[in-house]
Write a protein that holds these residues in place. Structure first.
Motif, PDB file in Angstrom:
ATOM      1  N   ILE A  68       0.868  -1.175   0.000  1.00 57.80           N
ATOM      2  CA  ILE A  68       0.000   0.000   0.000  1.00 57.80           C
ATOM      3  C   ILE A  68       0.908   1.230   0.000  1.00 57.80           C
ATOM      4  O   ILE A  68       1.762   1.380   0.874  1.00 57.80           O
ATOM      5  CB  ILE A  68      -0.907   0.021   1.244  1.00 57.80           C
ATOM      6  N   THR A  69       0.715   2.094  -1.012  1.00 55.02           N
ATOM      7  CA  THR A  69       1.586   3.262  -1.141  1.00 55.02           C
ATOM      8  C   THR A  69       0.884   4.576  -0.791  1.00 55.02           C
ATOM      9  O   THR A  69       1.548   5.593  -0.581  1.00 55.02           O
ATOM     10  CB  THR A  69       2.164   3.354  -2.574  1.00 55.02           C
ATOM     11  N   ARG A  70      -0.458   4.569  -0.790  1.00 58.02           N
ATOM     12  CA  ARG A  70      -1.210   5.751  -0.345  1.00 58.02           C
ATOM     13  C   ARG A  70      -2.465   5.287   0.367  1.00 58.02           C
ATOM     14  O   ARG A  70      -3.088   4.309  -0.035  1.00 58.02           O
ATOM     15  CB  ARG A  70      -1.631   6.620  -1.551  1.00 58.02           C
ATOM     16  N   ALA A  71      -2.855   6.031   1.404  1.00 58.23           N
ATOM     17  CA  ALA A  71      -4.075   5.700   2.152  1.00 58.23           C
ATOM     18  C   ALA A  71      -5.307   5.995   1.291  1.00 58.23           C
ATOM     19  O   ALA A  71      -5.218   6.656   0.258  1.00 58.23           O
ATOM     20  CB  ALA A  71      -4.123   6.511   3.441  1.00 58.23           C
ATOM     21  N   ALA A  72      -6.443   5.511   1.757  1.00 57.27           N
ATOM     22  CA  ALA A  72      -7.681   5.571   0.969  1.00 57.27           C
ATOM     23  C   ALA A  72      -8.099   6.999   0.638  1.00 57.27           C
ATOM     24  O   ALA A  72      -8.023   7.895   1.470  1.00 57.27           O
ATOM     25  CB  ALA A  72      -8.794   4.860   1.716  1.00 57.27           C
ATOM     26  N   GLU A  73      -8.550   7.186  -0.602  1.00 55.19           N
ATOM     27  CA  GLU A  73      -9.140   8.436  -1.068  1.00 55.19           C
ATOM     28  C   GLU A  73     -10.395   8.085  -1.859  1.00 55.19           C
ATOM     29  O   GLU A  73     -10.557   6.944  -2.284  1.00 55.19           O
ATOM     30  CB  GLU A  73      -8.150   9.185  -1.972  1.00 55.19           C
ATOM     31  N   PRO A  74     -11.277   9.057  -2.069  1.00 55.42           N
ATOM     32  CA  PRO A  74     -12.496   8.763  -2.835  1.00 55.42           C
ATOM     33  C   PRO A  74     -12.156   8.202  -4.220  1.00 55.42           C
ATOM     34  O   PRO A  74     -11.261   8.700  -4.892  1.00 55.42           O
ATOM     35  CB  PRO A  74     -13.179  10.131  -2.953  1.00 55.42           C
ATOM     36  N   ASP A  75     -12.876   7.164  -4.599  1.00 58.40           N
ATOM     37  CA  ASP A  75     -12.720   6.519  -5.901  1.00 58.40           C
ATOM     38  C   ASP A  75     -13.323   7.426  -6.973  1.00 58.40           C
ATOM     39  O   ASP A  75     -14.528   7.671  -6.993  1.00 58.40           O
ATOM     40  CB  ASP A  75     -13.443   5.167  -5.841  1.00 58.40           C
ATOM     41  N   ALA A  76     -12.503   7.932  -7.870  1.00 58.29           N
ATOM     42  CA  ALA A  76     -12.959   8.913  -8.864  1.00 58.29           C
ATOM     43  C   ALA A  76     -14.051   8.350  -9.775  1.00 58.29           C
ATOM     44  O   ALA A  76     -14.907   9.093 -10.260  1.00 58.29           O
ATOM     45  CB  ALA A  76     -11.771   9.394  -9.691  1.00 58.29           C
ATOM     46  N   LEU A  77     -14.034   7.053 -10.006  1.00 58.18           N
ATOM     47  CA  LEU A  77     -14.975   6.462 -10.968  1.00 58.18           C
ATOM     48  C   LEU A  77     -16.429   6.548 -10.522  1.00 58.18           C
ATOM     49  O   LEU A  77     -17.336   6.520 -11.351  1.00 58.18           O
ATOM     50  CB  LEU A  77     -14.610   4.994 -11.231  1.00 58.18           C
ATOM     51  N   GLN A  78     -16.659   6.682  -9.200  1.00 61.32           N
ATOM     52  CA  GLN A  78     -18.041   6.745  -8.732  1.00 61.32           C
ATOM     53  C   GLN A  78     -18.756   7.998  -9.220  1.00 61.32           C
ATOM     54  O   GLN A  78     -19.976   8.050  -9.237  1.00 61.32           O
ATOM     55  CB  GLN A  78     -18.102   6.675  -7.201  1.00 61.32           C
ATOM     56  N   PHE A  79     -17.993   9.020  -9.622  1.00 65.06           N
ATOM     57  CA  PHE A  79     -18.585  10.281 -10.089  1.00 65.06           C
ATOM     58  C   PHE A  79     -18.685  10.358 -11.611  1.00 65.06           C
ATOM     59  O   PHE A  79     -19.231  11.315 -12.145  1.00 65.06           O
ATOM     60  CB  PHE A  79     -17.749  11.472  -9.599  1.00 65.06           C
ATOM     61  N   GLN A  80     -18.134   9.392 -12.320  1.00 69.54           N
ATOM     62  CA  GLN A  80     -18.076   9.450 -13.782  1.00 69.54           C
ATOM     63  C   GLN A  80     -19.229   8.676 -14.401  1.00 69.54           C
ATOM     64  O   GLN A  80     -19.235   7.443 -14.393  1.00 69.54           O
ATOM     65  CB  GLN A  80     -16.733   8.890 -14.278  1.00 69.54           C
ATOM     66  N   LYS A  81     -20.163   9.429 -14.957  1.00 68.04           N
ATOM     67  CA  LYS A  81     -21.371   8.830 -15.526  1.00 68.04           C
ATOM     68  C   LYS A  81     -21.072   7.735 -16.538  1.00 68.04           C
ATOM     69  O   LYS A  81     -21.802   6.763 -16.662  1.00 68.04           O
ATOM     70  CB  LYS A  81     -22.214   9.918 -16.201  1.00 68.04           C
ATOM     71  N   SER A  82     -19.974   7.915 -17.268  1.00 65.22           N
ATOM     72  CA  SER A  82     -19.667   6.965 -18.342  1.00 65.22           C
ATOM     73  C   SER A  82     -19.052   5.673 -17.812  1.00 65.22           C
ATOM     74  O   SER A  82     -18.937   4.695 -18.543  1.00 65.22           O
ATOM     75  CB  SER A  82     -18.695   7.618 -19.325  1.00 65.22           C
ATOM     76  N   SER A  83     -18.648   5.672 -16.547  1.00 65.01           N
ATOM     77  CA  SER A  83     -17.966   4.500 -15.996  1.00 65.01           C
ATOM     78  C   SER A  83     -18.950   3.435 -15.560  1.00 65.01           C
ATOM     79  O   SER A  83     -20.039   3.734 -15.067  1.00 65.01           O
ATOM     80  CB  SER A  83     -17.113   4.923 -14.800  1.00 65.01           C
TER      81      SER A  83
END
Length: 154
Positions: A68-83
DNA sequence: GCCAACGTTGGC
DNA sequence: GCCAACGTTGGC
């Protein structure tokens, strides 16, 4: 805090250990299971060690290690309508899904197949061997992690 | 491609 | 809050 140990599943057709070796780091996006999310949000810290597991593969098994190189952050894909991972419940100021950054990949000299794990008498308590266990992120004991690392030739 | 096991959803 | 129906995971 003491280092923890994990097993993280990925389908090699989608994202393999070799992909990670090339990318150096990646955000572990697309996890849409609350238990797995909670491990990332609440349990994982930078420096934790990971068994990189190839699921839906021929054969399935542990391909190598990561960290693990960075602690948890919001997953950007949850905001992308096309994803395909878009989640209409998620708002920018109230994210639902989080992901950690993974890096430091090392490939095993010996791929440790699911069958190898199943055969080894000291690994029988591993969650990944439990029937119907689908969780894509699982805690692993240090003892099991160290043994698999050794079997893998690292 | 099959299907068991599990998680999620939604009607009531 | 129950639980049937549905969707997904992932080994085989």
């Amino acid at each position: 805090m003491a280092k923890k140990h994990w097993l993280m599943k990925s389908e090699p057709d989608v994202y393999s250990l070799d992909h990670l070796l090339k990318d150096k780091t990646t955000w572990w996006e697309g996890v849409r299971n609350y238990q797995a999310r909670n491990f990332m949000m609440k349990e994982m810290s930078v420096g934790d060690e990971v068994l990189f597991y190839h699921s839906n593969a021929e054969p399935p098994g542990v391909a190598g290690l990561a960290q693990i190189t960075r602690a948890a952050e919001p997953d950007a894909l949850q905001f992308q309508k096309s994803s395909e991972y878009f989640d209409p419940k998620a708002k920018k100021d109230q994210p639902v899904w989080y992901c950690v950054q993974v890096g430091g990949a090392k490939k095993f000299k010996n791929f440790i197949s699911l069958e190898d794990l199943r055969r080894h008498k000291d690994l029988q308590d591993m969650l990944v061997l439990k029937r119907g266990q689908r969780l894509s992120i699982q805690p692993v004991t240090k003892k099991d992690f160290d043994l698999i690392k050794k079997l893998g030739g690292l």
